[in-house]
Design an enzyme around this catalytic site. Sequence first.
Site, PDB file in Angstrom:
ATOM      1  N   HIS A  62     -10.143   3.980   5.296  1.00  0.00           N
ATOM      2  CA  HIS A  62      -9.550   3.672   6.605  1.00  0.00           C
ATOM      3  C   HIS A  62     -10.474   4.023   7.754  1.00  0.00           C
ATOM      4  O   HIS A  62     -11.331   4.891   7.620  1.00  0.00           O
ATOM      5  CB  HIS A  62      -8.272   4.502   6.830  1.00  0.00           C
ATOM      6  CG  HIS A  62      -7.361   4.576   5.653  1.00  0.00           C
ATOM      7  ND1 HIS A  62      -6.979   5.763   5.073  1.00  0.00           N
ATOM      8  CD2 HIS A  62      -6.770   3.585   4.930  1.00  0.00           C
ATOM      9  CE1 HIS A  62      -6.174   5.515   4.052  1.00  0.00           C
ATOM     10  NE2 HIS A  62      -6.040   4.204   3.929  1.00  0.00           N
ATOM     11  N   HIS A  64     -10.046   6.020  11.043  1.00  0.00           N
ATOM     12  CA  HIS A  64      -9.131   6.963  11.695  1.00  0.00           C
ATOM     13  C   HIS A  64      -9.426   7.003  13.191  1.00  0.00           C
ATOM     14  O   HIS A  64     -10.516   6.624  13.637  1.00  0.00           O
ATOM     15  CB  HIS A  64      -9.263   8.342  11.045  1.00  0.00           C
ATOM     16  CG  HIS A  64      -8.606   8.413   9.681  1.00  0.00           C
ATOM     17  ND1 HIS A  64      -7.666   9.353   9.336  1.00  0.00           N
ATOM     18  CD2 HIS A  64      -8.750   7.626   8.586  1.00  0.00           C
ATOM     19  CE1 HIS A  64      -7.259   9.153   8.086  1.00  0.00           C
ATOM     20  NE2 HIS A  64      -7.911   8.108   7.601  1.00  0.00           N
ATOM     21  N   HIS A  79      -4.616   7.398  11.173  1.00  0.00           N
ATOM     22  CA  HIS A  79      -5.207   6.053  11.127  1.00  0.00           C
ATOM     23  C   HIS A  79      -5.263   5.454  12.530  1.00  0.00           C
ATOM     24  O   HIS A  79      -4.349   5.670  13.331  1.00  0.00           O
ATOM     25  CB  HIS A  79      -4.375   5.125  10.219  1.00  0.00           C
ATOM     26  CG  HIS A  79      -4.346   5.573   8.790  1.00  0.00           C
ATOM     27  ND1 HIS A  79      -3.733   4.857   7.795  1.00  0.00           N
ATOM     28  CD2 HIS A  79      -4.884   6.663   8.186  1.00  0.00           C
ATOM     29  CE1 HIS A  79      -3.881   5.490   6.637  1.00  0.00           C
ATOM     30  NE2 HIS A  79      -4.575   6.589   6.845  1.00  0.00           N
ATOM     31  N   HIS A  87       1.990   1.592   8.504  1.00  0.00           N
ATOM     32  CA  HIS A  87       0.830   1.430   7.636  1.00  0.00           C
ATOM     33  C   HIS A  87       1.002   0.227   6.694  1.00  0.00           C
ATOM     34  O   HIS A  87       2.112  -0.094   6.273  1.00  0.00           O
ATOM     35  CB  HIS A  87       0.662   2.715   6.810  1.00  0.00           C
ATOM     36  CG  HIS A  87      -0.460   2.657   5.833  1.00  0.00           C
ATOM     37  ND1 HIS A  87      -1.777   2.825   6.202  1.00  0.00           N
ATOM     38  CD2 HIS A  87      -0.478   2.425   4.495  1.00  0.00           C
ATOM     39  CE1 HIS A  87      -2.545   2.713   5.123  1.00  0.00           C
ATOM     40  NE2 HIS A  87      -1.781   2.464   4.079  1.00  0.00           N
ATOM     41  N   HIS A  96      -1.856  -0.861  10.372  1.00  0.00           N
ATOM     42  CA  HIS A  96      -2.678  -0.201  11.379  1.00  0.00           C
ATOM     43  C   HIS A  96      -3.974  -0.990  11.499  1.00  0.00           C
ATOM     44  O   HIS A  96      -4.457  -1.538  10.486  1.00  0.00           O
ATOM     45  CB  HIS A  96      -3.014   1.233  10.941  1.00  0.00           C
ATOM     46  CG  HIS A  96      -1.815   2.107  10.728  1.00  0.00           C
ATOM     47  ND1 HIS A  96      -1.758   3.058   9.731  1.00  0.00           N
ATOM     48  CD2 HIS A  96      -0.636   2.167  11.392  1.00  0.00           C
ATOM     49  CE1 HIS A  96      -0.598   3.686   9.801  1.00  0.00           C
ATOM     50  NE2 HIS A  96       0.108   3.154  10.791  1.00  0.00           N
ATOM     51  N   ASP A  99      -6.443   0.078   8.839  1.00  0.00           N
ATOM     52  CA  ASP A  99      -6.090  -0.027   7.417  1.00  0.00           C
ATOM     53  C   ASP A  99      -7.007  -1.001   6.680  1.00  0.00           C
ATOM     54  O   ASP A  99      -6.780  -2.210   6.684  1.00  0.00           O
ATOM     55  CB  ASP A  99      -4.631  -0.474   7.259  1.00  0.00           C
ATOM     56  CG  ASP A  99      -3.648   0.601   7.667  1.00  0.00           C
ATOM     57  OD1 ASP A  99      -4.077   1.771   7.823  1.00  0.00           O
ATOM     58  OD2 ASP A  99      -2.457   0.267   7.834  1.00  0.00           O
ATOM     59  N   HIS A 136     -10.624   8.443   0.785  1.00  0.00           N
ATOM     60  CA  HIS A 136      -9.629   9.371   0.241  1.00  0.00           C
ATOM     61  C   HIS A 136      -9.745   9.568  -1.269  1.00  0.00           C
ATOM     62  O   HIS A 136     -10.328   8.753  -1.984  1.00  0.00           O
ATOM     63  CB  HIS A 136      -8.227   8.866   0.573  1.00  0.00           C
ATOM     64  CG  HIS A 136      -7.900   8.959   2.034  1.00  0.00           C
ATOM     65  ND1 HIS A 136      -7.224  10.009   2.584  1.00  0.00           N
ATOM     66  CD2 HIS A 136      -8.178   8.107   3.065  1.00  0.00           C
ATOM     67  CE1 HIS A 136      -7.086   9.818   3.890  1.00  0.00           C
ATOM     68  NE2 HIS A 136      -7.664   8.668   4.208  1.00  0.00           N
ATOM     69  N   ARG A 159      -8.890  13.957   2.029  1.00  0.00           N
ATOM     70  CA  ARG A 159     -10.023  13.266   2.657  1.00  0.00           C
ATOM     71  C   ARG A 159     -11.317  13.761   1.984  1.00  0.00           C
ATOM     72  O   ARG A 159     -11.744  14.888   2.185  1.00  0.00           O
ATOM     73  CB  ARG A 159     -10.022  13.549   4.165  1.00  0.00           C
ATOM     74  CG  ARG A 159      -8.718  13.101   4.816  1.00  0.00           C
ATOM     75  CD  ARG A 159      -8.634  13.392   6.310  1.00  0.00           C
ATOM     76  NE  ARG A 159      -7.338  12.897   6.823  1.00  0.00           N
ATOM     77  CZ  ARG A 159      -7.025  12.756   8.099  1.00  0.00           C
ATOM     78  NH1 ARG A 159      -7.915  13.057   9.049  1.00  0.00           N
ATOM     79  NH2 ARG A 159      -5.838  12.299   8.465  1.00  0.00           N
TER      80      ARG A 159
HETATM   81 CU   LIG Z   1      -7.445   7.552   5.817  1.00  0.00          CU
HETATM   82 ZN   LIG Z   2      -2.745   3.156   7.975  1.00  0.00          ZN
END
Ligand SMILES: [Cu+2]
Ligand SMILES: [Zn+2]
Length: 196
Positions: A62, A64, A79, A87, A96, A99, A136, A159
């Site tokens: 993602h 962020h 995010h 999401h 998002h 995403d 992740h 993370r």
């Molecule tokens: Cu993330």
């Molecule tokens: Zn997201």
Amino acid sequence: MFKYFVVLAFVAVASAERKAAVRISPDGAFKASGTVYFTEVAGGIQITGNLTGLEPGLHGFHVHAIGDITRGCASAGPHFNPQNVTHGGRNASVRHVGDLGNVEADVNGIAIFEFVDSVISLDGTNNIIGRAVVVHQDADDLGLGDKSDSLTTGHAGARLGCGVIGTLSSTNGSEKQSTFLSITLAIIVAALRRLL
Ligand SMILES: [Cu+2]
Ligand SMILES: [Zn+2]
Ligand SMILES: *[C@@H]1O[C@H](CO)[C@@H](O)[C@H](O)[C@H]1NC(C)=O
Ligand SMILES: *[C@@H]1O[C@H](CO)[C@@H](O)[C@H](O)[C@H]1NC(C)=O
Ligand SMILES: *[C@@H]1O[C@H](CO)[C@@H](O)[C@H](O)[C@H]1NC(C)=O
Ligand SMILES: *[C@@H]1O[C@H](CO)[C@@H](O)[C@H](O)[C@H]1NC(C)=O
């Protein structure tokens, strides 16, 4: 003479496209690292990555919201979600902006990937430059799971690594446009000279 102008024009226009990159560094004891490039193309932003140090399988990937990794990947915030929606997966109509779904690591823990996303941008409201990329530990369930965080994080877990996206472009949008215009003009002038 004319053909040189054309070649020059293509080189100049191509190099005027916005580009950005991020160096992913491991968080704490994790091992995830690598590079990801973002390039403006016809259908959106082309994302090209090479990450190593992952467990084989899918990993949430993602953008962020916060370009701060001073306290590790935790300080990169949630995010990137300028529309304040839920999401989703990268092909979902509700998602998002940040995403980007999952990347998949092979048996050696290496994820090599390339895809085009039509939502993130390198300018305007959805500009990702200066924000963070996070990879992740677990798969992103794309908002389709029944976990309490499926609709906020995709239940993607810890993370593993992150970095701040920086520009690789030496020009901004208006310079790009004027470069394009002056090159178009050069082509026209060259073509006219050839005819006369
Ligand atoms: Cu993330
Ligand atoms: Zn997201
Ligand atoms: C990916 O990165 C690793 C480590 O830097 C490197 O050895 C490998 O050649 C890269 N692979 C590709 C396809 O760029
Ligand atoms: C974002 O949406 C949530 C849920 O609909 C709402 O509670 C929150 O107030 C919204 N935040 C902003 C900044 O609009
Ligand atoms: C998204 O859609 C594209 C084009 O239809 C497809 O190639 C890609 O596999 C899809 N990606 C995901 C994560 O579903
Ligand atoms: C882009 O560059 C031009 C020319 O240098 C400058 O006038 C303009 O203010 C810049 N725009 C932005 C948004 O930075």
